[in-house]
Design an enzyme around this catalytic site. Structure first.
Site, PDB file in Angstrom:
ATOM      1  N   GLU A  54       3.666 -12.098   1.431  1.00 26.33           N
ATOM      2  CA  GLU A  54       2.404 -12.812   1.622  1.00 26.33           C
ATOM      3  C   GLU A  54       1.959 -13.581   0.379  1.00 26.33           C
ATOM      4  O   GLU A  54       2.240 -13.184  -0.741  1.00 26.33           O
ATOM      5  CB  GLU A  54       1.324 -11.785   1.990  1.00 26.33           C
ATOM      6  CG  GLU A  54       0.103 -12.402   2.623  1.00 26.33           C
ATOM      7  CD  GLU A  54      -0.590 -11.432   3.574  1.00 26.33           C
ATOM      8  OE1 GLU A  54      -0.400 -11.579   4.788  1.00 26.33           O
ATOM      9  OE2 GLU A  54      -1.286 -10.523   3.098  1.00 26.33           O
ATOM     10  N   LYS A  56      -1.535 -14.272  -1.119  1.00 28.13           N
ATOM     11  CA  LYS A  56      -2.920 -13.824  -0.946  1.00 28.13           C
ATOM     12  C   LYS A  56      -3.602 -13.752  -2.307  1.00 28.13           C
ATOM     13  O   LYS A  56      -3.159 -13.020  -3.182  1.00 28.13           O
ATOM     14  CB  LYS A  56      -2.903 -12.451  -0.258  1.00 28.13           C
ATOM     15  CG  LYS A  56      -4.247 -11.779  -0.132  1.00 28.13           C
ATOM     16  CD  LYS A  56      -4.285 -10.805   1.025  1.00 28.13           C
ATOM     17  CE  LYS A  56      -3.775  -9.428   0.714  1.00 28.13           C
ATOM     18  NZ  LYS A  56      -4.013  -8.454   1.772  1.00 28.13           N
ATOM     19  N   LYS A 116      -1.862 -16.728   8.556  1.00 33.25           N
ATOM     20  CA  LYS A 116      -2.634 -15.485   8.612  1.00 33.25           C
ATOM     21  C   LYS A 116      -4.106 -15.887   8.652  1.00 33.25           C
ATOM     22  O   LYS A 116      -4.651 -16.390   7.670  1.00 33.25           O
ATOM     23  CB  LYS A 116      -2.310 -14.655   7.362  1.00 33.25           C
ATOM     24  CG  LYS A 116      -2.921 -13.267   7.331  1.00 33.25           C
ATOM     25  CD  LYS A 116      -1.981 -12.214   7.877  1.00 33.25           C
ATOM     26  CE  LYS A 116      -2.503 -10.822   7.711  1.00 33.25           C
ATOM     27  NZ  LYS A 116      -2.330 -10.278   6.368  1.00 33.25           N
ATOM     28  N   GLU A 165      -1.668  -8.243  16.260  1.00 32.18           N
ATOM     29  CA  GLU A 165      -1.968  -7.103  15.394  1.00 32.18           C
ATOM     30  C   GLU A 165      -2.865  -6.090  16.094  1.00 32.18           C
ATOM     31  O   GLU A 165      -3.886  -6.459  16.671  1.00 32.18           O
ATOM     32  CB  GLU A 165      -2.663  -7.613  14.121  1.00 32.18           C
ATOM     33  CG  GLU A 165      -3.097  -6.508  13.183  1.00 32.18           C
ATOM     34  CD  GLU A 165      -3.749  -7.053  11.919  1.00 32.18           C
ATOM     35  OE1 GLU A 165      -3.082  -7.779  11.175  1.00 32.18           O
ATOM     36  OE2 GLU A 165      -4.929  -6.761  11.701  1.00 32.18           O
ATOM     37  N   ASN A 186      -1.319  -2.458  12.052  1.00 32.22           N
ATOM     38  CA  ASN A 186      -2.012  -2.464  10.769  1.00 32.22           C
ATOM     39  C   ASN A 186      -2.378  -1.036  10.396  1.00 32.22           C
ATOM     40  O   ASN A 186      -3.125  -0.367  11.117  1.00 32.22           O
ATOM     41  CB  ASN A 186      -3.264  -3.339  10.854  1.00 32.22           C
ATOM     42  CG  ASN A 186      -3.831  -3.655   9.481  1.00 32.22           C
ATOM     43  OD1 ASN A 186      -3.663  -2.890   8.541  1.00 32.22           O
ATOM     44  ND2 ASN A 186      -4.518  -4.776   9.363  1.00 32.22           N
ATOM     45  N   GLU A 216       2.218  -3.279   8.956  1.00 33.17           N
ATOM     46  CA  GLU A 216       1.408  -4.058   8.016  1.00 33.17           C
ATOM     47  C   GLU A 216       0.454  -3.145   7.234  1.00 33.17           C
ATOM     48  O   GLU A 216      -0.064  -2.192   7.789  1.00 33.17           O
ATOM     49  CB  GLU A 216       0.539  -5.080   8.774  1.00 33.17           C
ATOM     50  CG  GLU A 216       1.272  -5.955   9.746  1.00 33.17           C
ATOM     51  CD  GLU A 216       0.301  -6.756  10.620  1.00 33.17           C
ATOM     52  OE1 GLU A 216       0.790  -7.409  11.538  1.00 33.17           O
ATOM     53  OE2 GLU A 216      -0.924  -6.718  10.380  1.00 33.17           O
ATOM     54  N   SER A 217       0.221  -3.509   5.992  1.00 32.43           N
ATOM     55  CA  SER A 217      -0.733  -2.831   5.092  1.00 32.43           C
ATOM     56  C   SER A 217      -0.192  -1.511   4.546  1.00 32.43           C
ATOM     57  O   SER A 217       0.360  -0.698   5.292  1.00 32.43           O
ATOM     58  CB  SER A 217      -2.079  -2.536   5.766  1.00 32.43           C
ATOM     59  OG  SER A 217      -2.757  -3.727   6.030  1.00 32.43           O
TER      60      SER A 217
END
Length: 261
Positions: A54, A56, A116, A165, A186, A216-217
């Site tokens: 990513e 970010k 995103k 998601e 997530n 994710e995360s």
């Protein structure tokens, strides 16, 4: 109002303004609108590492992550590192991103690019296509079943991949439909910001096999990926781990090399 409600309320205002500034016809005439898209789902299916890296700058949970890295270098670095795809945050108020970041990423690499964003309107899907994205993110927590169907089918009509998601079983069950390519679980609880890989493990059995599973995360170590691969995960979205360093591409390359050992 939790942070997600706040973001969505602001996003509705933002999208209304953007529609007034740039008409749909102008988006459809963009040079990139006719560009063939690259499927992230296909890349993940055929990969042994499955890293989606990513770009970010900041986030509501972590405030500033890194304001110094430019998108061009990050995209080039990620491509050289051998990631499967790149996620570009385009929300400006909460994440410090922009659609220009997507344009620059598109000009810098041939990776599948994920926009995103907090998508609440078809207009944002047209924007994604016009600015060079290959994949859009839909977030089940902020959309009705009807909206998920409408937006995902619209994205497929533009040859965009769709990553949906989810955070829990209820969101997952309302979202299973043929117009999706990937399910992203997530691991972060959006109300408390706590992260647990158990979310991915629990939901993995409920995701039908025709969809590519993405976690994710909270994925910041090789161990986390090795822990999740037996649960059928082919994609791993890594948001902050690489961006926290001085050279995101180099740190992604080292990570992938270690993962392949």
């Amino acid at each position: 109002m939790n942070i997600l409600d706040k973001i969505v309320a602001d996003k509705r205002i933002e999208v209304t303004l953007r529609k007034q500034l740039i008409p749909v016809s102008q988006l459809e005439q963009s040079v990139l609108f006719e560009k063939p898209t690259i499927s992230l789902a296909s890349k993940l299916k055929n990969s042994t590492t499955g890293i989606i890296a990513e770009h970010k700058r900041r986030s509501p949970s972590k405030s500033v992550i890194n304001q110094n890295l430019n998108v061009f270098d990050v995209a080039k670095g990620y491509e050289n590192a051998g990631v499967c795809g790149m996620s570009v945050l385009t929300d400006s108020k909460y994440f410090g991103g922009s659609l220009d970041d997507l344009l620059i990423a598109r000009a810098s690499c041939n990776l599948p690019l994920l926009r995103k964003e907090f998508i609440i309107d078809e207009y944002q899907i047209l924007e994604a296509k016009a600015y060079g994205a290959d994949v859009i993110l839909l977030i089940a927590a902020i959309l009705t079943k009807e909206e998920i169907k409408q937006f995902s089918e619209f994205a497929k009509s533009l040859n965009l991949d769709v990553l949906l998601e989810v955070h829990n079983e209820e969101e997952l069950h309302k979202s299973i439909m043929p117009s999706l390519d990937m399910f992203g679980v997530n691991n972060r609880n959006l109300k408390t910001f706590d992260v647990s890989l158990d979310t991915s493990k629990t939901l993995s059995q409920m995701i039908p096999n025709e969809f590519v599973k993405v976690s994710e995360s909270g994925i910041s170590s090789i161990d986390a990926i090795k822990e999740l691969q037996p649960f059928g995960y082919k994609g791993f979205l890594i948001g902050e781990n690489f961006m926290k360093t001085d050279d995101a591409g180099k740190s992604a390359a080292k990570f992938i090399k270690d993962l392949e050992l």
